[in-house]
Motif scaffolding. Structure first.
Motif, PDB file in Angstrom:
ATOM      1  N   CYS A 147      -7.011   8.895  -2.104  1.00  0.00           N
ATOM      2  CA  CYS A 147      -7.036   9.681  -0.867  1.00  0.00           C
ATOM      3  C   CYS A 147      -5.814  10.589  -0.841  1.00  0.00           C
ATOM      4  CB  CYS A 147      -6.993   8.772   0.349  1.00  0.00           C
ATOM      5  SG  CYS A 147      -8.462   7.765   0.517  1.00  0.00           S
TER       6      CYS A 147
ATOM      7  N   VAL B 132      -4.150  11.046   1.941  1.00  0.00           N
ATOM      8  CA  VAL B 132      -3.241  10.352   2.851  1.00  0.00           C
ATOM      9  C   VAL B 132      -3.584   8.870   2.785  1.00  0.00           C
ATOM     10  CG1 VAL B 132      -4.777  10.574   4.866  1.00  0.00           C
ATOM     11  CG2 VAL B 132      -2.322  10.343   5.232  1.00  0.00           C
ATOM     12  N   ASN B 133      -2.587   8.020   2.842  1.00  0.00           N
ATOM     13  CA  ASN B 133      -2.859   6.584   2.877  1.00  0.00           C
ATOM     14  C   ASN B 133      -2.656   6.087   4.304  1.00  0.00           C
ATOM     15  OD1 ASN B 133      -3.534   6.428   0.218  1.00  0.00           O
ATOM     16  ND2 ASN B 133      -1.611   5.534  -0.477  1.00  0.00           N
ATOM     17  N   CYS B 134      -3.766   5.846   4.995  1.00  0.00           N
ATOM     18  CA  CYS B 134      -3.710   5.392   6.390  1.00  0.00           C
ATOM     19  C   CYS B 134      -3.412   3.895   6.381  1.00  0.00           C
ATOM     20  CB  CYS B 134      -5.039   5.659   7.076  1.00  0.00           C
ATOM     21  SG  CYS B 134      -5.677   7.311   6.743  1.00  0.00           S
TER      22      CYS B 134
ATOM     23  N   PHE C  46       0.895  -1.170   0.000  1.00  0.00           N
ATOM     24  CA  PHE C  46       0.000   0.000   0.000  1.00  0.00           C
ATOM     25  C   PHE C  46       0.928   1.213   0.000  1.00  0.00           C
ATOM     26  CE2 PHE C  46      -3.288   2.501   2.645  1.00  0.00           C
ATOM     27  CZ  PHE C  46      -4.111   2.716   1.562  1.00  0.00           C
TER      28      PHE C  46
ATOM     29  N   ARG D  53     -11.501  12.973   5.018  1.00  0.00           N
ATOM     30  CA  ARG D  53     -10.370  13.179   5.929  1.00  0.00           C
ATOM     31  C   ARG D  53      -9.574  14.409   5.477  1.00  0.00           C
ATOM     32  NH1 ARG D  53      -7.175  11.140   9.866  1.00  0.00           N
ATOM     33  NH2 ARG D  53      -5.231  10.016   9.517  1.00  0.00           N
TER      34      ARG D  53
ATOM     35  N   TYR E 260      -4.038   1.629   8.408  1.00  0.00           N
ATOM     36  CA  TYR E 260      -5.101   0.786   8.967  1.00  0.00           C
ATOM     37  C   TYR E 260      -6.356   0.759   8.093  1.00  0.00           C
ATOM     38  CZ  TYR E 260      -6.411   5.495  10.259  1.00  0.00           C
ATOM     39  OH  TYR E 260      -6.691   6.840  10.203  1.00  0.00           O
ATOM     40  N   CYS E 261      -6.308   1.396   6.930  1.00  0.00           N
ATOM     41  CA  CYS E 261      -7.523   1.589   6.125  1.00  0.00           C
ATOM     42  C   CYS E 261      -8.216   0.260   5.816  1.00  0.00           C
ATOM     43  CB  CYS E 261      -7.161   2.277   4.816  1.00  0.00           C
ATOM     44  SG  CYS E 261      -8.611   2.534   3.768  1.00  0.00           S
TER      45      CYS E 261
ATOM     46  N   HIS F 196     -13.157  12.456   9.333  1.00  0.00           N
ATOM     47  CA  HIS F 196     -12.365  11.340   9.843  1.00  0.00           C
ATOM     48  C   HIS F 196     -11.134  11.946  10.509  1.00  0.00           C
ATOM     49  CE1 HIS F 196      -9.569   7.739   8.637  1.00  0.00           C
ATOM     50  NE2 HIS F 196      -9.492   8.067   9.910  1.00  0.00           N
TER      51      HIS F 196
ATOM     52  N   GLY G  44     -12.319   5.745  -1.242  1.00  0.00           N
ATOM     53  CA  GLY G  44     -11.428   6.889  -1.304  1.00  0.00           C
ATOM     54  C   GLY G  44     -11.947   8.094  -0.507  1.00  0.00           C
TER      55      GLY G  44
HETATM   56  S1  SF4 Z   1      -8.845   5.514   6.143  1.00  0.00           S
HETATM   57 FE1  SF4 Z   1      -9.977   6.956   4.818  1.00  0.00          FE
HETATM   58  S2  SF4 Z   1      -8.497   8.589   4.335  1.00  0.00           S
HETATM   59 FE2  SF4 Z   1      -7.320   6.845   5.123  1.00  0.00          FE
HETATM   60  S3  SF4 Z   1      -6.702   5.707   3.280  1.00  0.00           S
HETATM   61 FE3  SF4 Z   1      -8.639   4.803   4.009  1.00  0.00          FE
HETATM   62  S4  SF4 Z   1     -10.283   5.835   2.889  1.00  0.00           S
HETATM   63 FE4  SF4 Z   1      -8.400   7.064   2.671  1.00  0.00          FE
END
Ligand code: SF4
Length: 228
Positions: A120, A122-124, A51, A196, A126-127, A225, A165
């Motif tokens: 997105c 930002v790539n979290c 990711f 977010r 934990y997504c 978020h 997204g």
């Molecule tokens: S948690 Fe939300 S902002 Fe973060 S990568 Fe996933 S969809 Fe995107």
């Protein structure tokens, strides 16, 4: 969401798009910026293959320099643990693959979710949608027309959710077009936007965005978020 035909051609890149383009995508550069030694992260950095890493500058400035345990850093830094697969866990915990049409999720009678944009800011790490096959869910203009027809033909739908997204990754001409088409469906009363971006890229909430949003004849709800 380049598939949606904008009302007017976009002549200049918005300020938020320029800020987005400056995001960190290389973990080593982010670690250098944070005064952290990238040699300690060699095993972790490989997880970007699973990711990609993406961190807007604004968010990076909120991370405490020199602190490897900063909670904001942990949200975005690839980790070798991401290679571990545990029995009983699944890549699709919400079973979101059954859609009511391209880009449309309809789980609850009165509301429908539109996957307006697949990326997105930002790539979290934990997504829960990190494994979602976004590439198979790109939506063409004709498919958005189908989605609108689907909503129009389901009078129980009173709320539409813009999701992704992150839906605010779409430009304002695209979002305004879709929102206005939805507002013209008489049984839809509310537009909810899940995002977010105000947290990680506050430049996104600009005059162009608030102009079309506040003109909509719908109740509008912005769901943020925010993790800390
Ligand atoms: S948690 Fe939300 S902002 Fe973060 S990568 Fe996933 S969809 Fe995107």
């Amino acid at each position: 969401m380049e598939q949606i035909i904008p009302k007017k051609p976009i002549s200049v890149e918005s300020n938020w798009q320029k800020e987005l383009a400056k995001s960190f995508t290389d973990p080593t550069k982010l670690l250098d910026f944070l005064d952290l030694d990238s040699k300690n992260y060699r095993q972790h950095i490989k997880a970007r293959r699973l990711f990609p890493m993406r961190v807007p500058r604004h968010f990076a400035h909120l991370i405490e320099k020199g602190n490897p345990n900063d909670p904001l850093l942990k949200q975005v830094m690839p980790l070798s643990d991401e290679f571990v697969s545990e029995p009983g866990y699944t890549q699709d915990p919400l079973e979101e693959h059954d859609t009511a049409g391209r880009g449309v999720l309809h789980k609850y009678d009165s509301r429908v979710l539109l996957m307006v944009k697949t990326g997105c800011a930002v790539n979290c790490r934990y997504c829960f949608r990190r494994h979602f096959p976004y590439q198979d869910n790109a939506v063409s203009k004709r498919q958005w027309d189908d989605a609108l027809a689907y909503i129009a033909s389901h009078p129980n739908i009173n709320e539409v959710i813009f999701s992704g997204g992150d839906p605010l990754m779409a430009n304002d001409n695209q979002l305004a077009w879709l929102a206005e088409e939805i507002a013209a469906i008489h049984h839809v009363k509310r537009l909810r936007i899940h995002t977010r971006l105000p947290v990680v890229l506050p430049e996104r909430i600009d005059h162009a965005f608030t102009t079309w949003l506040t003109r909509l004849p719908l109740q509008t709800v912005l769901v943020l978020h925010a993790n800390h």
